[in-house]
Design an enzyme around this catalytic site. Structure first.
Site, short mmCIF file in Angstrom:
data_model
loop_
_atom_site.label_atom_id
_atom_site.label_comp_id
_atom_site.label_asym_id
_atom_site.label_seq_id
_atom_site.Cartn_x
_atom_site.Cartn_y
_atom_site.Cartn_z
N HIS B 282 0.82 -1.22 0.00
CA HIS B 282 0.00 0.00 0.00
C HIS B 282 0.84 1.26 0.00
O HIS B 282 0.52 2.24 0.68
CB HIS B 282 -0.94 0.00 1.22
CG HIS B 282 -2.01 -1.03 1.14
ND1 HIS B 282 -3.17 -0.84 0.44
CD2 HIS B 282 -2.10 -2.30 1.65
CE1 HIS B 282 -3.94 -1.92 0.53
NE2 HIS B 282 -3.30 -2.83 1.25
N ASP B 342 -0.69 -5.01 6.06
CA ASP B 342 -1.67 -5.89 5.42
C ASP B 342 -1.40 -6.05 3.93
O ASP B 342 -0.73 -5.23 3.31
CB ASP B 342 -3.09 -5.33 5.61
CG ASP B 342 -3.21 -3.93 5.04
OD1 ASP B 342 -2.25 -3.14 5.19
OD2 ASP B 342 -4.25 -3.63 4.42
N GLU B 343 -1.92 -7.14 3.39
CA GLU B 343 -2.03 -7.35 1.95
C GLU B 343 -0.74 -7.06 1.17
O GLU B 343 -0.74 -6.28 0.23
CB GLU B 343 -3.14 -6.45 1.37
CG GLU B 343 -4.51 -6.76 1.93
CD GLU B 343 -5.60 -5.94 1.26
OE1 GLU B 343 -6.61 -6.53 0.87
OE2 GLU B 343 -5.44 -4.70 1.14
N VAL B 344 0.33 -7.72 1.54
CA VAL B 344 1.56 -7.55 0.78
C VAL B 344 1.55 -8.51 -0.42
O VAL B 344 1.43 -9.71 -0.25
CB VAL B 344 2.80 -7.81 1.67
CG1 VAL B 344 4.08 -7.56 0.88
CG2 VAL B 344 2.76 -6.93 2.91
N GLU B 395 -2.34 -9.84 9.55
CA GLU B 395 -1.39 -10.63 8.77
C GLU B 395 -0.04 -10.71 9.44
O GLU B 395 0.67 -11.73 9.33
CB GLU B 395 -1.17 -10.04 7.37
CG GLU B 395 -2.32 -10.26 6.41
CD GLU B 395 -3.19 -9.05 6.31
OE1 GLU B 395 -3.48 -8.44 7.38
OE2 GLU B 395 -3.59 -8.70 5.19
#
Lengths: 548, 548
Positions: B282, B342-344, B395
């Site tokens: 992000h 988050d969300e790598v 995460e």
């Protein structure tokens, strides 16, 4: 080249059918250039460069020839041969509106009459009304729309440019490129339904949304003004209806002056106001101020104290409807009134012994849709005497009620296959139709649902060319259960803009990427004009909304 | 009886933990009555008559004894033994706010000092701060919340009445009934996440929503300030980040003065501001102003020109993070910072030969979550040196990163069963946790989705009492893809109010009908205060929203 030529006037040519249409002024400025022929203007084909034009005109050719505009010199004037001029207040009102859109309200004071105009400066927009009957003081109508639909009098329209073409160059100078536009709407009826019964909508909200409808070439405001929940329409003939049936008899009603204001505000923007007074269902609020209008429901052998649909077996019901719709036909100038007719729940009728007796007498058996038809036919006869045309929701057609040939059938039910079948059935029976099913904007979901609205096409059903021609348009509906002054405007825009382009632009305008690009800029233009139109996706506007 | 008794003072007793909490002032006015004992006041149990109290206090007893309030005579004063008084600007600011909520801004001028007070008139609210350390000038914190949670010092609280209890009688007179309230929050951390990266949120919008958070006893503003789409935070140390990464370097940034204003506005309302600077994913917008920060992605053997997450294999990355978070820890006074995590997306890392080489050297094999952990552990070490605590998305925990025992794990993923398992796992590992999964308010749907938000309970998972105590609260998240100044406020309220009550009120406050009734009135109160909080269902407010 563009810096040395001197252009002095734009010319707007309009076939002013019946009532000057906002949308014609908004987009169609005929850029009349004395010294330059079409060839000299170096028209450049930029197929994906329609900038912020919304809805997309039928024909556009952009060029690189640009002009500057200044608030101090620019004028909108009546062309020499125009059939409407300074005495046409509708036109003058529109001039002011467009001037303010172009330059902002703040700059109106900075007029400078002695100023010399610069090179490549455009100083005049000439508005040329070509219709022999300008009818500045009449109301827009379905007929006027239809004749405008056949407007490709493109011999009138040279190098047309629209307000939407005005941009700021890198120095902030207002500029416009020479552009040829020739345009007409694909459908004559392009509507939005707002519901002022589930929640009362303050006049300010209605007017702001009429203004926005005009920016999107929406030309019908379908005013679902009363329903079960409240009756905000103040009737002169039956004042008890709102006195008892509105959420509040003073603060939550539309007075005759309010209604007049809405109609006039809409008229000046080329928008028809079609009121809906839905019966025999959806009438709980009517019963509060009109005793005996609704059917008493029974629990066993006794009245339960609750009420059902309009009581179809009493003569008093039809006396009331005659007087009521006589008033409505006088208050609302449009040639059409929407009579509803949807979702009649038969439970209460079934419970009532008097209704049962009447059913027996009429030989209806247990088929309550026959009773519904009985009521609707009598209602239609009443409304016919007021010389109004009528629109009804599809159930009335589905139930086989006898209808006048010019009745509009409003399709709203089912999934895609079902509504397409319905459109085929209605048109194969020879009736004209309006589509709303895919455009229930009150139904929100996460993500870019505007794309679904954009893809739906009202002529997308199995039928002959003659059938397709009976589709006169559609309406986006924003039912009011979850909507009031706090959230109506951002929930409606720009989602309704997707419907607006579908109903205005050519059938083959379906490039979703191009639409996304234009609609993103169009939504920022609405924001710039003070309308809280919500974003399509992550992005920004040069000037964000100023409110909260 | 109520007409003859003479009451002269209300008394507010507060345990002013660390920082005076808005929510304590809002609801807890101790109605101190000289001449009436509890028995005389004829306390009437009205279990479903909590009026508009929102969130519902832990204990409420309403009575029928009513008092009148006039704007000309009513005063909010510091009680004799209060540990904070006129020199506490936080308190004085609050007095003004509550006075204006009660009587409206218009009436502030009509003070009449010589006026004789009428019978049954309440003329004073005495505010009694009982905490030995009033700390009027410090910031609210998680610790202060926790000590407030144990506030049932109900010996201090007699016949408490709140601002929310003020109503207008049938003659429009401001009135309040004698009421006993004893209250404390169920959870110490009651937050709302707003996202100013997908869309820039003007300061005006942020402040209006902080004001509304206070009305709902929300005490944490989780400011998701930057993300892939834009970097509006103006960093003094790295001004290029917003210069290059904001949507616009001047009009779409938060200057140091803006940030200060947000923090102070929040502080005065008992709200903590926790900024989130989410890495290593992000971060697209970070890369524009900070060369070499992001990982170059490869297409075959060559760089593709695009970039992935933060580059975890360069020393310069950690030098940058050290400096950057040193600034952040100074700018934001709260003891916590949210570090994201988050969300790598591993695709880019996988494509890059230098990363591959580093993976080999470290013995990570093909397990890129080990590389992610490598980065995060170094980042946590850096932030630890700034003496801030940190919150991270789940995460980071799921990937087995080594965490300090006081780390807050923020649960946001999965369906109900999955997030309940996660809450169980996190707490069985001894970590404190915050829940957001059921409260993603950006995910809209048709109908009354607030009921689903209301029913979710953050302690509803399989675990010991000790585990349940590690749940310190939750946050409603309004991610910004489809939200900006045009629609944020009505989309957030009153849906976030449902979360606010869940996090404040007792666990057994679950009557959905009672909640509907109170929340409907609470939403009209927000509308009355100028906040466009959307309707729950068909209804009306006495004063509809004045905007569009």
């Amino acid at each position: 080249m563009s810096t040395t030529l001197k252009f002095t006037a734009l010319l707007l040519a309009l076939s002013l059918c019946r009532g000057l249409r906002h949308d014609y002024i908004d987009n169609y400025i005929d850029n009349y250039i004395d010294e330059v022929t079409e060839e000299e203007a170096e028209l450049v084909a930029q197929p994906s460069k329609y900038g912020s034009l919304w809805p997309l005109p039928q024909k556009v050719q952009l060029s690189e020839v640009s002009f500057k505009l200044t608030s101090s010199s620019f004028r909108i004037v009546d062309a020499k041969d125009s059939t409407a001029g300074p005495s046409c207040s509708l036109l003058q009102d529109a001039y002011r509106r467009y001037y303010e859109y172009m330059f902002g309200i703040a700059k109106r004071q900075q007029l400078n009459k002695g100023r010399r105009t610069g090179p490549s400066e455009l100083t005049e927009l000439q508005v040329w009304i070509t219709s022999p009957d300008s009818e500045c003081d009449s109301y827009p109508s379905l007929t006027s729309d239809e004749s405008c639909e056949s407007l490709p009098h493109s011999y009138h329209l040279h190098r047309v440019a629209g307000i939407q073409l005005v941009y700021e160059d890198e120095y902030g100078a207002k500029s416009i490129n020479s552009t040829t536009i020739s345009d007409f709407p694909r459908f004559a009826h392009r509507g939005i339904l707002l519901d002022s019964s589930r929640h009362f909508l303050p006049i300010k909200v209605i007017l702001a949304n009429l203004e926005t409808m005009a920016m999107n070439k929406i030309n019908v405001f379908h005013w679902h003004i009363v329903d079960d929940q409240s009756f905000p329409y103040l009737s002169r003939t039956f004042p008890q209806l709102s006195q008892q049936g509105a959420y509040h008899p003073y603060t939550h009603v539309y007075t005759p002056a309010d209604v007049k204001m809405v109609i006039e505000f809409a008229r000046l923007r080329g928008i028809r106001v079609i009121p809906e007074f839905d019966t025999p269902g959806h009438t709980q609020s009517w019963g509060k101020g009109q005793p005996d209008l609704l059917t008493p429901c029974y629990s066993g052998s006794k009245p339960s104290g609750t009420f059902g649909p309009v009581n179809p077996i009493l003569n008093t019901t039809y006396d009331f409807m005659s007087q009521f719709f006589k008033e409505i036909s006088a208050v609302f100038p449009d040639a059409y009134v929407h009579l509803g007719g949807d979702e009649v729940d038969f439970t209460c009728w079934k419970s009532n012994p008097d209704i049962q007796k009447f059913m027996d007498q009429q030989g209806f058996g247990q088929d309550y849709s026959k009773l519904e038809s009985f009521y609707i036919q009598k209602l239609l006869d009443i409304v016919t005497t007021t010389e109004k045309g009528y629109t009804i929701w599809q159930e009335v057609f589905d139930n086989g009620v006898k209808l006048k040939p010019d009745t509009l059938i409003h399709v709203w039910k089912g999934n895609q296959q079902q509504y397409q079948n319905e459109m085929a059935n209605v048109t194969s029976s020879g009736y004209r139709t309006l589509l709303s099913t895919p455009w229930y904007l009150n139904r929100i979901s996460y993500g870019q649902d505007w794309q679904g609205h954009y893809k739906a096409d009202p002529q997308d059903f199995k039928g002959t060319e003659a059938q397709k021609k009976l589709v006169i348009g559609g309406e986006a509906c924003l039912w009011g259960e979850y909507v009031d002054a706090t959230n109506l405007t951002p929930r409606l825009w720009p989602r309704a803009s997707a419907v607006a382009e579908r109903l205005w632009s050519a059938k083959d305008v379906t490039d979703i990427n191009d639409a996304f690009s234009r609609l993103s800029v169009h939504r920022c233009r609405m924001v710039d004009r003070g309308i809280p139109a919500e974003p399509l996706f992550s992005s920004y506007c040069p000037h964000e909304y100023k409110g909260i």
